[in-house]
Each structure stands twice: as structure tokens, then as C-alpha cells.
Motif scaffolding. Structure first.
Motif, PDB file in Angstrom:
ATOM      1  N   ARG A 120      -2.085 -16.308  15.341  1.00 34.12           N
ATOM      2  CA  ARG A 120      -1.019 -16.846  14.491  1.00 34.12           C
ATOM      3  C   ARG A 120      -1.244 -16.358  13.071  1.00 34.12           C
ATOM      4  O   ARG A 120      -2.390 -16.124  12.659  1.00 34.12           O
ATOM      5  CB  ARG A 120      -1.071 -18.378  14.464  1.00 34.12           C
ATOM      6  CG  ARG A 120      -0.848 -19.059  15.792  1.00 34.12           C
ATOM      7  CD  ARG A 120       0.627 -19.247  16.081  1.00 34.12           C
ATOM      8  NE  ARG A 120       0.829 -20.166  17.177  1.00 34.12           N
ATOM      9  CZ  ARG A 120       1.691 -19.965  18.167  1.00 34.12           C
ATOM     10  NH1 ARG A 120       2.416 -18.869  18.214  1.00 34.12           N
ATOM     11  NH2 ARG A 120       1.839 -20.867  19.106  1.00 34.12           N
ATOM     12  N   ARG A 149      -6.619 -27.043  22.095  1.00 38.72           N
ATOM     13  CA  ARG A 149      -5.643 -26.844  23.170  1.00 38.72           C
ATOM     14  C   ARG A 149      -6.148 -27.515  24.455  1.00 38.72           C
ATOM     15  O   ARG A 149      -5.405 -28.128  25.196  1.00 38.72           O
ATOM     16  CB  ARG A 149      -5.373 -25.352  23.377  1.00 38.72           C
ATOM     17  CG  ARG A 149      -4.265 -25.125  24.394  1.00 38.72           C
ATOM     18  CD  ARG A 149      -3.750 -23.721  24.427  1.00 38.72           C
ATOM     19  NE  ARG A 149      -2.938 -23.569  25.622  1.00 38.72           N
ATOM     20  CZ  ARG A 149      -1.636 -23.323  25.643  1.00 38.72           C
ATOM     21  NH1 ARG A 149      -0.971 -23.170  24.547  1.00 38.72           N
ATOM     22  NH2 ARG A 149      -0.981 -23.222  26.800  1.00 38.72           N
ATOM     23  N   SER A 467       8.705 -21.102  25.624  1.00 39.52           N
ATOM     24  CA  SER A 467       8.009 -19.822  25.542  1.00 39.52           C
ATOM     25  C   SER A 467       7.052 -19.679  26.741  1.00 39.52           C
ATOM     26  O   SER A 467       7.178 -20.400  27.739  1.00 39.52           O
ATOM     27  CB  SER A 467       7.285 -19.688  24.207  1.00 39.52           C
ATOM     28  OG  SER A 467       6.741 -18.404  24.050  1.00 39.52           O
ATOM     29  N   CYS A 473       4.031 -23.387  25.093  1.00 44.12           N
ATOM     30  CA  CYS A 473       3.999 -24.832  24.834  1.00 44.12           C
ATOM     31  C   CYS A 473       3.190 -25.568  25.894  1.00 44.12           C
ATOM     32  O   CYS A 473       3.307 -25.277  27.088  1.00 44.12           O
ATOM     33  CB  CYS A 473       5.431 -25.348  24.844  1.00 44.12           C
ATOM     34  SG  CYS A 473       5.540 -27.102  24.478  1.00 44.12           S
TER      35      CYS A 473
HETATM   36  C1  HEM Z   1      11.723 -29.939  24.413  1.00 45.18           C
HETATM   37  C2  HEM Z   1      10.566 -30.012  23.806  1.00 45.18           C
HETATM   38  C3  HEM Z   1       9.729 -28.856  23.342  1.00 45.18           C
HETATM   39  C4  HEM Z   1      10.065 -27.538  23.178  1.00 45.18           C
HETATM   40  C5  HEM Z   1      11.402 -26.863  23.444  1.00 45.18           C
HETATM   41  C6  HEM Z   1       8.878 -26.860  22.716  1.00 45.18           C
HETATM   42  C7  HEM Z   1       8.800 -25.518  22.407  1.00 45.18           C
HETATM   43  C8  HEM Z   1       7.667 -24.871  21.978  1.00 45.18           C
HETATM   44  C9  HEM Z   1       7.616 -23.492  21.584  1.00 45.18           C
HETATM   45  C10 HEM Z   1       8.808 -22.538  21.588  1.00 45.18           C
HETATM   46  C11 HEM Z   1       6.353 -23.216  21.228  1.00 45.18           C
HETATM   47  C12 HEM Z   1       5.812 -21.878  20.711  1.00 45.18           C
HETATM   48  C13 HEM Z   1       5.253 -21.047  21.829  1.00 45.18           C
HETATM   49  C14 HEM Z   1       4.813 -19.696  21.365  1.00 45.18           C
HETATM   50  O1  HEM Z   1       4.146 -19.592  20.343  1.00 45.18           O
HETATM   51  O2  HEM Z   1       5.166 -18.688  22.017  1.00 45.18           O
HETATM   52  C15 HEM Z   1       5.586 -24.413  21.406  1.00 45.18           C
HETATM   53  C16 HEM Z   1       4.247 -24.504  21.177  1.00 45.18           C
HETATM   54  C17 HEM Z   1       3.539 -25.667  21.346  1.00 45.18           C
HETATM   55  N1  HEM Z   1       4.029 -26.892  21.731  1.00 45.18           N
HETATM   56 FE1  HEM Z   1       5.907 -27.312  22.238  1.00 45.18          FE
HETATM   57  N2  HEM Z   1       7.854 -27.762  22.631  1.00 45.18           N
HETATM   58  C18 HEM Z   1       8.339 -28.991  23.010  1.00 45.18           C
HETATM   59  C19 HEM Z   1       7.633 -30.167  23.101  1.00 45.18           C
HETATM   60  C20 HEM Z   1       6.284 -30.273  22.937  1.00 45.18           C
HETATM   61  C21 HEM Z   1       5.535 -31.449  23.221  1.00 45.18           C
HETATM   62  C22 HEM Z   1       6.089 -32.754  23.788  1.00 45.18           C
HETATM   63  C23 HEM Z   1       4.244 -31.170  22.941  1.00 45.18           C
HETATM   64  C24 HEM Z   1       3.118 -32.128  23.170  1.00 45.18           C
HETATM   65  C25 HEM Z   1       2.246 -32.504  22.414  1.00 45.18           C
HETATM   66  C26 HEM Z   1       4.185 -29.790  22.467  1.00 45.18           C
HETATM   67  C27 HEM Z   1       3.036 -29.119  22.079  1.00 45.18           C
HETATM   68  C28 HEM Z   1       2.982 -27.778  21.753  1.00 45.18           C
HETATM   69  C29 HEM Z   1       1.771 -27.084  21.383  1.00 45.18           C
HETATM   70  C30 HEM Z   1       0.376 -27.685  21.273  1.00 45.18           C
HETATM   71  C31 HEM Z   1       2.116 -25.749  21.135  1.00 45.18           C
HETATM   72  C32 HEM Z   1       1.225 -24.613  20.667  1.00 45.18           C
HETATM   73  C33 HEM Z   1       0.462 -23.946  21.791  1.00 45.18           C
HETATM   74  C34 HEM Z   1      -0.481 -22.892  21.244  1.00 45.18           C
HETATM   75  O3  HEM Z   1      -0.232 -22.325  20.182  1.00 45.18           O
HETATM   76  O4  HEM Z   1      -1.481 -22.648  21.925  1.00 45.18           O
HETATM   77  N3  HEM Z   1       5.450 -29.282  22.478  1.00 45.18           N
HETATM   78  N4  HEM Z   1       6.419 -25.421  21.860  1.00 45.18           N
END
Ligand code: HEM
Length: 535
Positions: A120, A149, A467, A473
Motif C-alpha cells: 500500500r 489481518r 476485490s 476484503c
Molecule cells: C459491503 C461491504 C464491504 C465492501 C464492498 C468492501 C470492500 C472492500 C474493498 C474494495 C477493499 C480493498 C481491496 C483491495 O485492496 O483490493 C476492502 C479491503 C478490506 N476490507 Fe472491506 N468491504 C466491505 C466490508 C468490510 C467489512 C464488514 C470488514 C470487516 C471488518 C472489512 C474489512 C476489510 C479489510 C481488513 C480490508 C483490507 C484487507 C487488506 O488490505 O489486507 N470490509 N474492502
């Protein structure tokens, strides 16, 4: 020129041939080559992606920062003019941004070369919110990210934890119905932006802190001033995460608050954490003193995790920053998707009817109950509506940026090490090569998969929901559950009309939300005894 499977440029083969051909000087060569890898001549390298004209030293900084249009609109216009689905934007100090509009190229980056694009960027906003990169979303690809994570996947959003937290989510689904029903009783319209954002905020606060509000709710169960401030700060922080301040382009300027952005970000960070951190401090005290014995919510889970030596796994600072980051990760996507879906469905009553017919069929029309999480699996049309909102109306124009850790070849172009790969949520979802009639809201395009089940994940990156790959996510189950319950309850419990007959679907100029929050009048659809009387 041959490339290795990772798409990197190998020097070893050329070095070996040179060594054989020039045996007499081989000893000298060996000594030199031990020190230095052969750098391929510029003519041997694949080309860089096409670029718009740029200025010496500062690249496209003037266009990126000071154009009359917001950055994402300028980028998409430029790429349209250049007729390209990938391009390279130059920034000061040799930094480069690589926006991508084509799913095949996006898959090359996040599936084939996932390891090369797992980092990042650093930025003022991400540094402040994550407490110097202690957290899972914003942190670079390192051991701290791995630790956080793993904590999230195994302890916070695991299937067992999801089941354990069911009742807290169910209470909030009932509170949503209570809140909207109060508006019916009072003959008032509902601001669906407030309703959707606060439902998501309440669910997450309840699961994290065991309470939906930090302050006092309004008499109709709506957010009080503390919650309004809390969520405003979450959105301010989200909008200022990357490339918002001049110091994101010239990191040496950080600390001077030249353009006022540093103050904005720090105040948002403070407003998110101010109501949260005292609860976390108190919990740590209660667990240390032995006063608290039962794990009741996710803060208890964080505080009681132990490392191999039986010591607390997480510091207070790690818990505080991770809790703030979770609030930021959870609210924006489902609330924005459901607000847009409601706007589109109010304007297309046939689609609205299809969705409510499905809910009635699944729940059983005469059966006296509200739709529940256990119904989600069968609510395929409702989920198709949310998928369509993710495709056409993503909350932000770009995915969270990924940084390349090596020179990598993608789609025949050289993506230099350190480039910020920006998958365009806006451009992928509206790409006319992928979607027919891309600007039409048509949930039907997501129906009819192999087993008929519709899911919100999209690993082929034809649009971005959660993604994919190692930075994908972790919250797909929880996110699906929150978005689907929110939409299903709004549709099952109420009939909706717009104040002036139709909704103006204009997008905001600087972002992708509806230009004005969606106001609509609800009327009860179900028998009176089904509406909760208290919250
Ligand atoms: C409809 C709901 C959600 C959508 C559409 C969504 C979408 C996304 C997207 C697009 C990313 C970026 C992925 C990438 O960098 O390629 C992401 C990362 C992430 N999301 Fe979500 N998210 C949602 C809900 C949540 C929830 C409920 C959590 C729970 C705690 C969460 C935790 C995370 C985490 C920790 C990352 C980062 C993962 C990493 O960088 O290793 N998200 N999310």
C-alpha cells in the motif's frame, strides 16, 4: 526478450552468454557481475503504459491537484481521449499512478501478479488513521499487516464469530424498522442517506463496543449529535486517505499543514477515536483487574487475545487504531449501495416490485415475520440489485491503491516498481467492452448463474465489490449480510415514494454519491403488529 513467470525481467541468462563469449576477460566480468546485475538497455524493456503529456520534474501534478475537475473525472476523460484502458500518470519525484479500466488487466495485477502488487502507499491520511501503519487495511505488506489481518480473519470476522454476533445485528435490523416506522407515524419523509449510514454505524458499534450509540439517540431512535459527528469524521477520513494533501506528493512537507489538509485529517482521526478510545481503555483496565470475566463484544475479543507466551497479543494503540479502521471499512460501501439502489428502484417500480415479490415469496407473504439473515441465501434478486449498485454506483472512484514491489510486466507494459496501481471502480463497472448499455441500472444482468445463487463477491473484477487476492476484503460475509438485510428490510416493511414523483439521479460532481441525499416517504406494507414498538 524472455520474461520469467512473475513477469520480471531476468538478467541471469544474458549474463551467462556474455560470460562464455568473452572468456579471456571472464574473470574481470565475474568480479564486476558479482557486484552488479546487468541492467537491460532501454530498447530491451517493454514500453511503459501510455501517458498524457506531462511537465518536467512535477509530471502531471498541476492536472492532478489543481484541475477544475476532480482527479478521477480528469483521469477518465484523459483515458477516453487516449483510447486506453491503462495509463501512467507521472508525479513529482518519479512517482507514478497507473489507473486501470479493463478487468483482464485488473486480474493480471491482483491475481497473476498478486504478490507484486500487495503493498500500500504511504500518505498523510493513512499514516494518521492507522497510527503509523499498525492496522490491516492501510498498512504496507509486512509482518504487522500479516498479524492484524490474521487477527481479523480468525477472530473478528470468522464464521463462528459471525454466528456469535447474530443477535446484535438482528437488534439493529429491528431498530432500523422502528426508526423508519416512526417517520410513517409522523407523516415525515426519511433521509435514506442518514438511515443507511447510521444503520451500518450502529451495527458495527454494537458489535465492537456493545452499544449502538455513544451519546443519546433522538426520540425516533435516530442518531444523536455524537453519532452524527462520529460518522461525519469517518467519511472525512475516508475522503482524505490518499493524494489529498500536497504533502502526499512532497512527503518532506509533512508536519507543516501547508494546505490545511493535515489539520482536517488529524481532527477527523480525533473525532473518530474520541468516543471510542475511553471505552477501550476502560475495557483493558477491567480485564487486567479481573473485574470483567465475560467476552461480550469485539473489543473484549481484541483485549483478551494472547500471544504464545500468554501475554496480550495487541497493544492498546493497535486495538484503538484497528477499531477506528474497522468503522471506516464497514459503513461506506453498504450504505452507499443501498441508498443508490433505493433511488433506482423508486424510479423503476417494476424492478421494485420484483424485489418485494421475491422477499414476500421467500419469507411467505402471510407469514407474520420480518425478513431475517437466514433468508439472505434465497434473496437473489435483492442481492442482484446490490451488485448492480456496486457496479454502476461505487462509493469511491478507485479501489484502495496497491503498490508494486517489483518492476512487473502487465498487459505487455512495464509497470515500474513503486507504481500505485489504481483499479477504477468507476471505469471497470462502466466499461462498454464488458457491459452492454452500461449506464442502465439492470439487476437482471447478474441473475441466472450456474446454480442460480447470486453473490456480492466479484473475483473476476468486472467491477469491484470486495476485490480479490491477498489484499482483498476480509469482510465479505459480514458486508453481504449488512447490505442485504438493510435493503431487504427497507423493501419488505415499507412502500416508498419520492416527494416529487421521481428521484433526480444526478451524481455529485466531486464524488460518486447522489448529488443530494435521497428523501422518500415510507408507508407501512405489513400488518401493524410486525413493527417494533420500542428500540
Ligand atoms: C459491503 C461491504 C464491504 C465492501 C464492498 C468492501 C470492500 C472492500 C474493498 C474494495 C477493499 C480493498 C481491496 C483491495 O485492496 O483490493 C476492502 C479491503 C478490506 N476490507 Fe472491506 N468491504 C466491505 C466490508 C468490510 C467489512 C464488514 C470488514 C470487516 C471488518 C472489512 C474489512 C476489510 C479489510 C481488513 C480490508 C483490507 C484487507 C487488506 O488490505 O489486507 N470490509 N474492502
Amino acid at each position: 526478450m524472455a520474461l520469467n513467470s512473475a513477469g520480471e525481467i531476468p538478467a541471469a541468462a544474458a549474463i551467462f552468454h556474455a560470460f562464455l563469449a568473452t572468456l579471456p576477460v571472464s574473470i574481470i566480468l565475474v568480479l564486476r557481475l558479482k557486484k552488479k546485475k546487468r541492467v537491460p538497455a532501454a530498447s530491451e524493456l517493454p514500453p511503459l503504459p501510455p501517458s498524457p503529456p506531462s511537465w518536467p520534474l512535477i509530471g502531471n501534478l498541476p492536472e492532478v491537484m489543481f484541475h477544475t475537475k476532480p482527479f478521477f473525472r480528469w483521469v477518465h476523460d484523459v483515458m477516453k481521449e487516449m483510447k486506453t484502458d491503462i495509463c501512467l500518470i507521472r508525479l513529482p519525484g518519479g512517482a507514478t499512478i497507473v489507473p486501470v479500466l479493463d478487468p483482464a488487466i485488473a486480474r493480471e495485477m491482483l491475481r497473476k501478479h498478486d504478490a507484486s502488487f500487495a503493498d500500500r502507499p504511504t500518505s498523510l491520511g493513512s499514516h494518521v488513521i492507522s497510527g503509523g501503519y499498525l492496522t490491516a487495511v492501510l498498512g504496507p505488506h509486512n509482518d504487522q499487516w500479516r498479524k492484524m489481518r490474521k487477527v481479523l480473519t480468525s477472530e473478528i470476522v470468522s464464521p463462528a464469530r459471525h454466528r456469535w454476533l447474530h443477535d446484535k445485528r438482528a437488534e439493529e435490523a429491528d431498530n432500523l424498522v422502528f426508526y423508519v416506522h416512526r417517520h410513517c407515524v409522523a407523516g415525515k419523509s426519511v433521509d435514506l442517506r442518514v438511515a443507511t449510514q447510521h444503520y451500518c454505524g450502529n451495527v458495527m458499534r454494537k458489535m465492537l463496543f456493545g452499544r449502538r450509540f455513544f451519546g443519546n439517540p433522538t426520540s425516533d431512535g435516530g442518531p444523536g449529535p455524537t453519532e452524527v459527528e462520529h460518522l461525519e469524521a469517518v467519511f472525512t477520513a475516508l475522503k482524505n486517505l490518499y493524494w489529498s494533501s500536497i504533502s502526499d506528493y512532497f512527503p518532506g512537507l509533512r508536519g507543516w499543514n501547508f494546505d490545511g489538509k493535515e489539520k482536517i485529517v488529524k481532527e477527523a482521526d480525533k473525532a473518530i477515536k474520541a468516543p471510542q478510545n475511553p471505552i477501550i481503555d476502560e475495557r483493558i483496565r477491567q480485564w487486567r483487574s479481573g473485574e470483567r470475566k465475560e467476552i461480550d463484544d469485539l473489543i473484549d475479543v481484541f483485549v483478551t487475545l494472547k500471544d504464545d507466551d500468554g501475554k496480550p497479543l495487541l497493544t492498546a494503540q493497535e486495538i484503538k487504531c484497528q477499531a477506528a479502521e474497522i468503522m471506516m471499512a464497514v459503513i461506506d460501501n453498504p450504505s452507499n449501495a443501498v441508498e443508490w439502489t433505493m433511488a433506482e428502484l423508486i424510479n423503476q417500480p417494476d424492478l421494485m416490485r420484483k424485489a418485494t415479490d421475491e422477499i414476500d415469496r421467500v419469507v411467505g407473504k402471510d407469514s407474520p415475520r420480518l425478513v431475517q439473515e437466514s433468508d439472505i441465501e434465497k434473496l437473489n434478486y435483492v442481492k442482484a440489485c446490490i451488485r448492480e449498485a456496486f457496479r454502476l454506483h461505487p462509493v469511491f472512484p478507485f479501489n484502495v491503491p496497491h503498490v508494486s514491489t517489483h518492476d512487473t510486466v502487465v498487459a505487455g507494459y512495464l509497470i515500474p516498481k513503486g507504481s500505485h496501481a489504481l483499479l477504477s471502480r468507476y471505469g471497470l463497472g462502466r466499461n462498454p467492452k464488458v457491459w452492454t448499455d452500461p449506464l442502465r441500472f439492470d439487476p437482471e444482468r447478474h441473475m441466472g448463474g450456474d446454480d442460480g445463487e447470486v453473490v456480492l463477491t466479484e473475483h473476476d473484477l468486472r467491477f469491484i465489490s470486495f476485490s480479490t487476492g491477498r489484499r482483498g476484503c476480509v469482510g465479505t460475509v459480514l458486508g453481504t449480510c449488512m447490505a442485504t438485510m438493510l435493503l431487504a428490510r427497507l423493501l419488505q416493511c415499507f412502500t416508498w415514494t419520492a416527494p416529487s414523483g421521481g428521484v433526480d439521479l444526478a451524481e455529485a460532481e466531486n464524488e460518486l454519491s447522489l448529488a443530494t441525499p435521497l428523501l422518500a416517504f415510507p408507508e407501512p406494507r405489513l400488518a401493524p403488529h410486525l413493527y417494533p414498538e420500542t428500540n
